[in-house]
Design a protein around this motif. Structure first.
Motif, PDB file in Angstrom:
ATOM      1  N   LEU A   1       0.847  -1.188  -0.065  1.00 39.34           N
ATOM      2  CA  LEU A   1      -0.094  -0.033   0.070  1.00 39.34           C
ATOM      3  C   LEU A   1       1.008   1.298  -0.067  1.00 39.34           C
ATOM      4  O   LEU A   1       0.566   2.123  -0.766  1.00 39.34           O
ATOM      5  N   LYS A   2       1.716   1.212   0.947  1.00 36.06           N
ATOM      6  CA  LYS A   2       2.778   2.427   1.074  1.00 36.06           C
ATOM      7  C   LYS A   2       3.447   2.657  -0.388  1.00 36.06           C
ATOM      8  O   LYS A   2       3.456   3.964  -0.721  1.00 36.06           O
ATOM      9  N   LEU A   3       4.013   1.704  -1.039  1.00 35.74           N
ATOM     10  CA  LEU A   3       4.577   2.050  -2.084  1.00 35.74           C
ATOM     11  C   LEU A   3       3.758   1.972  -3.387  1.00 35.74           C
ATOM     12  O   LEU A   3       4.116   2.288  -4.649  1.00 35.74           O
ATOM     13  N   GLY A   4       2.279   1.807  -3.190  1.00 34.10           N
ATOM     14  CA  GLY A   4       1.372   1.956  -4.179  1.00 34.10           C
ATOM     15  C   GLY A   4       1.317   0.814  -5.126  1.00 34.10           C
ATOM     16  O   GLY A   4       1.099   0.750  -6.298  1.00 34.10           O
ATOM     17  N   SER A   5       1.997  -0.385  -4.723  1.00 34.91           N
ATOM     18  CA  SER A   5       2.181  -1.475  -5.639  1.00 34.91           C
ATOM     19  C   SER A   5       0.812  -2.138  -5.853  1.00 34.91           C
ATOM     20  O   SER A   5       0.541  -2.790  -6.974  1.00 34.91           O
ATOM     21  N   GLY A   6      -0.386  -2.051  -4.751  1.00 38.30           N
ATOM     22  CA  GLY A   6      -1.390  -2.858  -5.138  1.00 38.30           C
ATOM     23  C   GLY A   6      -1.811  -3.758  -3.779  1.00 38.30           C
ATOM     24  O   GLY A   6      -1.035  -3.603  -2.826  1.00 38.30           O
ATOM     25  N   VAL A   7      -2.786  -4.656  -4.212  1.00 40.90           N
ATOM     26  CA  VAL A   7      -3.117  -5.587  -3.111  1.00 40.90           C
ATOM     27  C   VAL A   7      -3.031  -6.955  -3.494  1.00 40.90           C
ATOM     28  O   VAL A   7      -3.672  -7.356  -4.569  1.00 40.90           O
ATOM     29  N   ALA A   8      -2.363  -7.888  -3.274  1.00 39.54           N
ATOM     30  CA  ALA A   8      -1.999  -9.196  -3.470  1.00 39.54           C
ATOM     31  C   ALA A   8      -3.304 -10.032  -3.344  1.00 39.54           C
ATOM     32  O   ALA A   8      -4.203  -9.675  -2.426  1.00 39.54           O
ATOM     33  N   PRO A   9      -3.848 -10.679  -4.192  1.00 43.80           N
ATOM     34  CA  PRO A   9      -5.074 -11.563  -4.256  1.00 43.80           C
ATOM     35  C   PRO A   9      -4.896 -12.717  -3.307  1.00 43.80           C
ATOM     36  O   PRO A   9      -5.018 -13.976  -3.688  1.00 43.80           O
ATOM     37  N   VAL A  10      -4.776 -12.318  -2.162  1.00 45.01           N
ATOM     38  CA  VAL A  10      -4.624 -13.245  -0.981  1.00 45.01           C
ATOM     39  C   VAL A  10      -5.507 -14.678  -0.693  1.00 45.01           C
ATOM     40  O   VAL A  10      -5.303 -15.614  -0.495  1.00 45.01           O
ATOM     41  N   ALA A  11      -6.928 -13.985  -0.876  1.00 42.94           N
ATOM     42  CA  ALA A  11      -8.097 -14.878  -0.578  1.00 42.94           C
ATOM     43  C   ALA A  11      -8.050 -16.071  -1.869  1.00 42.94           C
ATOM     44  O   ALA A  11      -8.388 -17.074  -1.428  1.00 42.94           O
ATOM     45  N   LYS A  12      -7.782 -15.458  -2.993  1.00 37.72           N
ATOM     46  CA  LYS A  12      -7.732 -16.643  -4.030  1.00 37.72           C
ATOM     47  C   LYS A  12      -6.568 -17.403  -3.730  1.00 37.72           C
ATOM     48  O   LYS A  12      -6.546 -18.572  -3.893  1.00 37.72           O
ATOM     49  N   MET A  13      -5.458 -17.052  -3.177  1.00 35.24           N
ATOM     50  CA  MET A  13      -4.316 -17.723  -3.169  1.00 35.24           C
ATOM     51  C   MET A  13      -4.618 -18.977  -1.828  1.00 35.24           C
ATOM     52  O   MET A  13      -4.342 -20.030  -1.932  1.00 35.24           O
ATOM     53  N   LEU A  14      -5.416 -18.304  -0.906  1.00 36.59           N
ATOM     54  CA  LEU A  14      -5.929 -19.343   0.219  1.00 36.59           C
ATOM     55  C   LEU A  14      -6.602 -20.299  -0.298  1.00 36.59           C
ATOM     56  O   LEU A  14      -6.398 -21.516   0.007  1.00 36.59           O
TER      57      LEU A  14
ATOM     58  N   LYS B   1     -11.200  -8.176   2.700  1.00 36.23           N
ATOM     59  CA  LYS B   1     -12.488  -7.894   2.895  1.00 36.23           C
ATOM     60  C   LYS B   1     -12.934  -6.702   1.985  1.00 36.23           C
ATOM     61  O   LYS B   1     -13.921  -6.862   1.168  1.00 36.23           O
ATOM     62  N   GLY B   2     -11.881  -5.769   2.229  1.00 35.15           N
ATOM     63  CA  GLY B   2     -12.372  -4.410   1.172  1.00 35.15           C
ATOM     64  C   GLY B   2     -12.299  -4.698  -0.473  1.00 35.15           C
ATOM     65  O   GLY B   2     -13.268  -4.283  -0.878  1.00 35.15           O
ATOM     66  N   VAL B   3     -11.072  -5.259  -0.768  1.00 41.55           N
ATOM     67  CA  VAL B   3     -11.174  -5.487  -2.106  1.00 41.55           C
ATOM     68  C   VAL B   3     -12.047  -6.698  -2.772  1.00 41.55           C
ATOM     69  O   VAL B   3     -12.373  -6.320  -3.764  1.00 41.55           O
ATOM     70  N   ASN B   4     -12.529  -7.387  -1.913  1.00 41.93           N
ATOM     71  CA  ASN B   4     -13.458  -8.513  -2.378  1.00 41.93           C
ATOM     72  C   ASN B   4     -14.824  -7.895  -2.265  1.00 41.93           C
ATOM     73  O   ASN B   4     -15.791  -8.902  -2.519  1.00 41.93           O
ATOM     74  N   GLY B   5     -15.175  -7.093  -1.477  1.00 40.67           N
ATOM     75  CA  GLY B   5     -16.431  -6.661  -1.252  1.00 40.67           C
ATOM     76  C   GLY B   5     -17.143  -7.342  -0.344  1.00 40.67           C
ATOM     77  O   GLY B   5     -18.484  -7.507  -0.584  1.00 40.67           O
ATOM     78  N   ASP B   6     -16.465  -8.072   0.555  1.00 42.97           N
ATOM     79  CA  ASP B   6     -17.088  -9.343   1.289  1.00 42.97           C
ATOM     80  C   ASP B   6     -16.410  -9.397   2.611  1.00 42.97           C
ATOM     81  O   ASP B   6     -15.413  -9.976   2.716  1.00 42.97           O
ATOM     82  N   PRO B   7     -17.197  -9.228   3.582  1.00 48.44           N
ATOM     83  CA  PRO B   7     -16.853  -9.121   4.922  1.00 48.44           C
ATOM     84  C   PRO B   7     -16.542 -10.748   5.404  1.00 48.44           C
ATOM     85  O   PRO B   7     -15.673 -10.786   6.601  1.00 48.44           O
TER      86      PRO B   7
END
Ligand SMILES: [Zn+2]
Length: 652
Positions: free
Chosen positions: A280-293, A326-332
């Motif tokens: 986030l700090k370097l503006g790189s993005g958000v890794a798709p961790v939910a999919k990875m898990l 949760k935020g990027v997936n729109g799903d709590p």
């Protein structure tokens, strides 16, 4: 008959973080010889040397920081809010080249260990230079660590070449292999800072010694686009092609990977370190961790180095990991607290290839554990209805300062928030000294465009001088006719299309920096080649050779970054852009070699023609001699000197 043991922690709320999410509330943990020997309702079976009544506090595995550069604590807060390339190539690497010595790594890692222990981390995956010192510092502090010796294609603080860094890595691995706390690894920094040869050699070395390979993969879209452009494929398939996955890989970031790449990582048995704050700090993005898990990848959580986070607090990191998903997936319901805590413990240990040793409280694993007080004011009250509530208490409301006690490998590293293996007062003073020295270095550097150019590996050719004269032309044909004169010998002729970006600074003594992209044209005006270079032109040293001839110093450097990089790094006061068509002749006239540039402007002043004649020079005397000849040559080419023309023909 009770079995003797070293430590018995009783009356605890034990979160084992094992595969079945076993919780013992109340429960106990018995430790002997640095190893967990029993967990659960075991008080009657053990006779401990030290018995500790936990009074209902949580006992859980120590946290695993799956990716960091521990010694960079000493660079924390040095340069923030910059783009990754400017931050890394413009600030971190130059400062590292100047300051990173064995003592720096020892001190920085100790500082990191103090911070990590205070926030409940018992194991970390590191990557840095002089990794021997990092390993020694971690071992002395009593922490478990996967220590990766960095390998780069550039000269590094601890190695002049890639061959040097590879042999340093080999020695490092041989020294630490089999150590009880330290697991050595090889760390090729990233695909874009390594070559194919380096990646292959590192994978081979990792296999030879059967140690993990720690690297950064697919951190930014820029990296992925560059990989597509240069190799025709994204990062993961490309490194696979270089046999990287022959080794047990720990891949930090993996922000920009698609499902196929995630499957490839899984198939390779690679671990992923998710670094939400750094990304986030370097503006790189958000890794798709939910999919990875979901795909069953071993995903841990890392803080990344303290220069890009800026702390080593795993409590913040796991909370952010849960919230972001949760935020990027729109799903709590995505990444529940329990899963986030598993990423910071059991799954993190798997990701760093130390899952057989740490990450959960199970008999046979090393005694890496922490005691947390969940009865602080920010975490009250406590509900008993949902047994899973304790996970959300830790992840959503817990703070690193709630950690009271830390044990690693059966040894207490902190009791009642007092560090037992490190002296915080000493670290505070020593870190302050380093900061003062780095401050002075950067203050001096930031005052000079040339020093900044040198810091990023530019200005390799050193200073050179030239005499030059410029003229505005009525007719370009006069020049061509003039060049046919018997007095002039044309040695070489080139034709190109030039795009110049000029950076101007408020202080004229800084000179002007030009970023030039040349496209070489053939006779049919087809582009047959290209190059980019930087030129720092000093202010005119002399204007006394006639009224127009200048004697300037110039530094050349290959331009390996984009104009955007240089803009953000040099922070010019103003800019100008020039596009022109240039015919360039190298000629001999009266025993002197000159460059003759015939320029047709494309922008600004489209259609205007200019003539520039210049020659390299070595001394004021030589410049004076050439000044006389240059005026003569100019006249022969049908032009008169015009002192009003500025560098690059930009209106200033
Ligand atoms: Zn990193």
């Amino acid at each position: 008959m009770r079995t003797p043991c070293d430590v018995l922690l009783t009356h605890a709320h034990v979160l084992t973080m094992d595969d079945r999410w076993t919780v013992h509330a109340p429960g106990s943990v018995a430790v002997a010889g640095g190893t967990i020997v029993a967990v659960g309702d075991i008080d009657a079976e053990y006779a401990p040397v030290e018995a500790i009544d936990c009074g209902g506090r949580v006992v859980m595995p120590g946290l695993v920081n799956a990716h960091t550069h521990a010694a960079m604590t000493l660079l924390r807060g040095l340069a923030d809010d910059l783009r990754l390339d400017v931050w890394l190539m413009g600030y971190m690497m130059p400062v590292e080249r100047a300051f990173v010595r064995p003592e720096f790594v020892a001190l920085g890692t100790k500082l990191a260990c103090a911070e990590m222990i205070r926030s409940g981390t018992t194991c970390f995956a590191d990557m840095y230079y002089f990794e021997n010192m990092a390993a020694e510092a971690a071992a002395a502090a009593g922490m478990r660590a996967l220590c990766g010796q960095t390998v780069l294609k550039f000269p590094a603080p601890d190695a002049a070449s890639f061959e040097d860094s590879l042999s340093r890595a080999r020695e490092f691995i041989a020294r630490w292999k089999g150590h009880r706390l330290i697991a050595p690894a090889i760390a090729p920094h990233a695909p874009y800072t390594c070559t194919e040869e380096i990646l292959r050699a590192c994978a081979e070395l990792a296999r030879e010694y059967d140690v993990p390979l720690h690297t950064h993969l697919a951190e930014t879209t820029f990296e992925v686009e560059q990989s597509r452009r240069e190799h025709g494929m994204p990062v993961i398939p490309w490194v696979k092609k270089q046999h990287l996955f022959d080794a047990r890989v720990l891949a930090a970031h993996c922000v920009h990977v698609d499902e196929g790449e995630m499957r490839a990582l899984k198939e390779a048995g690679a671990g992923v370190a998710h670094n939400p704050t750094s990304n986030l700090k370097l503006g790189s993005g958000v890794a798709p961790v939910a999919k990875m898990l979901e795909l069953g990848l071993a995903v841990g959580i890392g803080t990344d180095g303290p220069a890009s986070n800026n702390d080593l607090d795993m409590f913040e990191e796991m909370r952010l990991a849960a919230l972001l998903a949760k935020g990027v997936n729109g799903d709590p319901t995505t990444l529940p607290a329990r899963e986030a805590l598993a990423m910071a413990t059991r799954n993190g240990a798997r990701a760093v290839h130390l899952g057989d040793l740490t990450g959960s409280l199970e008999p046979g694993k090393r005694a890496d554990l922490i005691v947390i007080d969940l009865d602080q004011i920010h975490n009250m009250p406590r509900f008993e209805r949902d047994p899973g509530g304790v996970y959300s208490q830790i992840v959503y409301a817990g703070k690193s300062t709630d950690v009271l006690d830390v044990m690693c490998d059966g040894r207490w590293l902190m009791r009642d928030r007092k560090l037992l293996t490190l002296d915080e007062g000493d670290l505070h003073a020593a870190a302050g000294d380093v900061a003062r020295r780095i401050d002075l270095f950067l203050i001096e550097r930031e005052q000079s465009v040339l020093q900044k150019l040198i810091a990023i590996g530019g200005a390799t050719e050193g200073e050179s001088f030239e005499v030059q004269v410029k003229a505005r032309l009525v007719s370009a044909d006069d020049v061509r006719r003039g060049l046919e004169s018997d007095l002039i010998t044309v040695i070489r002729a080139v034709h190109y299309h030039q795009f110049d970006t000029y950076f101007f600074f408020d202080d004229p003594n800084q000179g002007r920096l030009r970023y030039r992209e040349d496209e070489f044209l053939d006779e049919q005006e087809n582009v047959v080649g290209a190059r980019a270079r930087l030129t720092l032109t000093g202010p005119a040293r002399e204007a006394a050779f006639g009224s127009v001839l200048l004697f300037r110093s110039r530094f050349f450097a290959p331009a390996t970054h984009s104009p955007r990089f240089y803009r953000e790094y040099f922070k010019p006061a103003r800019e100008g852009e020039v596009e022109k068509d240039r015919h360039r002749w190298l000629v001999a006239f009266r025993g002197v070699q000159f460059y003759v540039h015939l320029d047709r402007m494309l922008s600004p002043r489209a259609g205007a023609h200019f003539l520039e004649v210049k020659s390299r020079t070595w001394s004021r005397r030589d410049a004076q001699d050439k000044a006389a000849v240059i005026v003569e040559l100019l006249e022969l080419l049908g032009a008169r000197p015009d002192e009003a023309i500025e560098e690059g023909y930009v209106e200033l």
